[in-house]
Design a protein around this motif. Structure first.
Motif, PDB file in Angstrom:
ATOM      1  N   LYS A 219      62.795  71.021  75.133  1.00 55.67           N
ATOM      2  CA  LYS A 219      62.861  71.908  76.295  1.00 55.67           C
ATOM      3  C   LYS A 219      61.895  71.471  77.387  1.00 55.67           C
ATOM      4  N   LEU A 220      60.815  70.809  76.987  1.00 54.71           N
ATOM      5  CA  LEU A 220      59.837  70.328  77.941  1.00 54.71           C
ATOM      6  C   LEU A 220      59.743  68.813  77.886  1.00 54.71           C
ATOM      7  N   LYS A 221      59.516  68.215  79.034  1.00 49.89           N
ATOM      8  CA  LYS A 221      59.313  66.761  79.112  1.00 49.89           C
ATOM      9  C   LYS A 221      57.848  66.501  79.414  1.00 49.89           C
ATOM     10  N   ALA A 222      57.185  65.789  78.529  1.00 50.70           N
ATOM     11  CA  ALA A 222      55.774  65.443  78.727  1.00 50.70           C
ATOM     12  C   ALA A 222      55.676  64.201  79.591  1.00 50.70           C
ATOM     13  N   THR A 229      42.291  58.528  77.825  1.00 45.86           N
ATOM     14  CA  THR A 229      43.046  57.670  76.916  1.00 45.86           C
ATOM     15  C   THR A 229      44.177  58.471  76.285  1.00 45.86           C
ATOM     16  N   ARG A 230      45.089  57.770  75.627  1.00 48.80           N
ATOM     17  CA  ARG A 230      46.222  58.439  74.988  1.00 48.80           C
ATOM     18  C   ARG A 230      45.749  59.336  73.850  1.00 48.80           C
ATOM     19  N   SER A 231      46.517  60.367  73.596  1.00 46.26           N
ATOM     20  CA  SER A 231      46.198  61.285  72.509  1.00 46.26           C
ATOM     21  C   SER A 231      46.912  60.839  71.236  1.00 46.26           C
ATOM     22  N   LEU A 234      50.211  62.509  70.820  1.00 50.88           N
ATOM     23  CA  LEU A 234      51.333  62.071  71.671  1.00 50.88           C
ATOM     24  C   LEU A 234      51.116  60.611  72.053  1.00 50.88           C
ATOM     25  N   PRO A 235      51.190  59.720  71.102  1.00 51.73           N
ATOM     26  CA  PRO A 235      50.829  58.320  71.368  1.00 51.73           C
ATOM     27  C   PRO A 235      51.716  57.615  72.387  1.00 51.73           C
TER      28      PRO A 235
END
Length: 324
Positions: A219-222, A229-231, A234-235
């Motif tokens: 439903k959501l686009k990240a 830095t990247r998490s 959510l790599p």
């Protein structure tokens, strides 16, 4: 300073330290004040660590004191006896945002606390309604900025209220990107997320833990995370900083004690809680909350709080947010 004054100061310091050591030797429980309601991420992480330090520190009782955006609980820590038996959680809101957001503060965030260790950081994430993103052909932060510049005053974004993390992140993003988007405040993070998912607003800066279910469901686009830095959670999602250099506005919290707490007591507290943060059990449970453990020295956490306090002065001023 005269010899008499020096002698009095030394005797007072020794007496205070003796009181601290006596209290600890008697095995009295430590009170850990959480300045927010039970059940939230700060409360859950505090209880995880309280359980992990029982062997080294004894009983740690979590005491929730919510209210005034966290100021009531933080003030209780600031005004507690500096005996090592009262500690509390310092967060982005209480120690970086609120001092600039509230017209009057009951404590001084810069001087009334002794840092122990940072506990965690939780990225915020820039998200769009997936259908809106597809319709507007926005797949990246660059796409969003380009659309906003080509279509001035057509975008809006929601947040959990004036002065909230989502509001300040949105204003910081607008300023660095050189775009305009209308801010629509809601009464809390959940209504703001509902507005995004139903298409009432175009984008939000949301807490990753809150946004994750919507991202996973499609439903959501990240578009990006707000850490430098990247998490690990959510790599595949890049940081906003890949597009806007230096952009960083994540959520953090850690442990503090009253300012006059002796350094040897702070060192003992730091050793116990850092060991707890590094334990596989705590790391696994924190991962379930999408919270990254960040054990630090007291000096490192103190430097973070100082830099964040300075950063948010400009952010809150730019947003024009105030609480009387």
């Amino acid at each position: 300073m005269t010899r008499r004054t020096l002698l009095i100061s030394t005797v007072a310091a020794v007496a205070a330290l003796s009181t601290v050591n006596l209290a600890w030797a008697q095995g009295r429980p430590i009170r850990l004040i959480v300045p927010y309601a039970a059940g939230g991420p700060l409360d859950v992480t505090a209880r995880i660590l309280a359980e992990r330090v029982k062997d080294s520190l004894g009983t740690v009782i979590v005491d929730n004191k919510p209210g005034a955006g966290g100021n009531i609980g933080a003030d209780a820590v600031a005004k507690a006896a500096p005996d090592g038996l009262t500690i509390g959680i310092a967060a982005t809101a209480t120690h970086a945002v609120n001092p600039w957001l509230y017209a009057k503060m009951p404590f001084n965030a810069a001087t009334d606390f002794a840092p122990i260790t940072q506990m965690v950081r939780v990225p915020n994430v820039l998200v769009m309604n997936a259908e809106v993103a597809q319709r507007l052909k926005i797949n990246t932060v660059k796409d969003l900025i380009a659309y906003a510049k080509a279509n001035p005053a057509k975008l809006n974004y929601g947040s959990g209220g004036n002065g909230s993390a989502g509001h300040l992140a949105g204003e910081m993003f607008k300023a660095q990107a050189g775009i305009f988007a209308l801010h629509i405040p809601y009464n809390g993070g959940n209504p703001a997320q509902f507005a995004l998912q139903s298409g009432q607003v175009d984008f939000n800066f949301d807490n990753l833990a809150t946004a994750a279910p919507g991202i996973k469901s499609g439903k959501l686009k990240a578009l990006a995370v707000t850490t430098l830095t990247r998490s690990p959670a959510l790599p595949d999602v890049p940081p906003v900083a890949d597009t806007l250099k230096g952009f960083s506005i994540d959520t953090w919290w850690g442990l503090v004690a009253p300012a006059a707490t002796p350094k040897d007591v702070i060192a003992k507290l730091n050793a116990a809680f850092v060991a707890a943060l590094r334990s596989p059990e705590a790391q696994a449970r924190f991962a379930g909350l999408l919270a990254e453990p960040v054990p630090t020295t007291p000096e490192q956490f103190g430097a973070l709080m100082k830099s964040e306090l300075a950063k948010y002065q400009a952010v809150v001023k730019a947003a024009g947010a105030k609480v009387d």
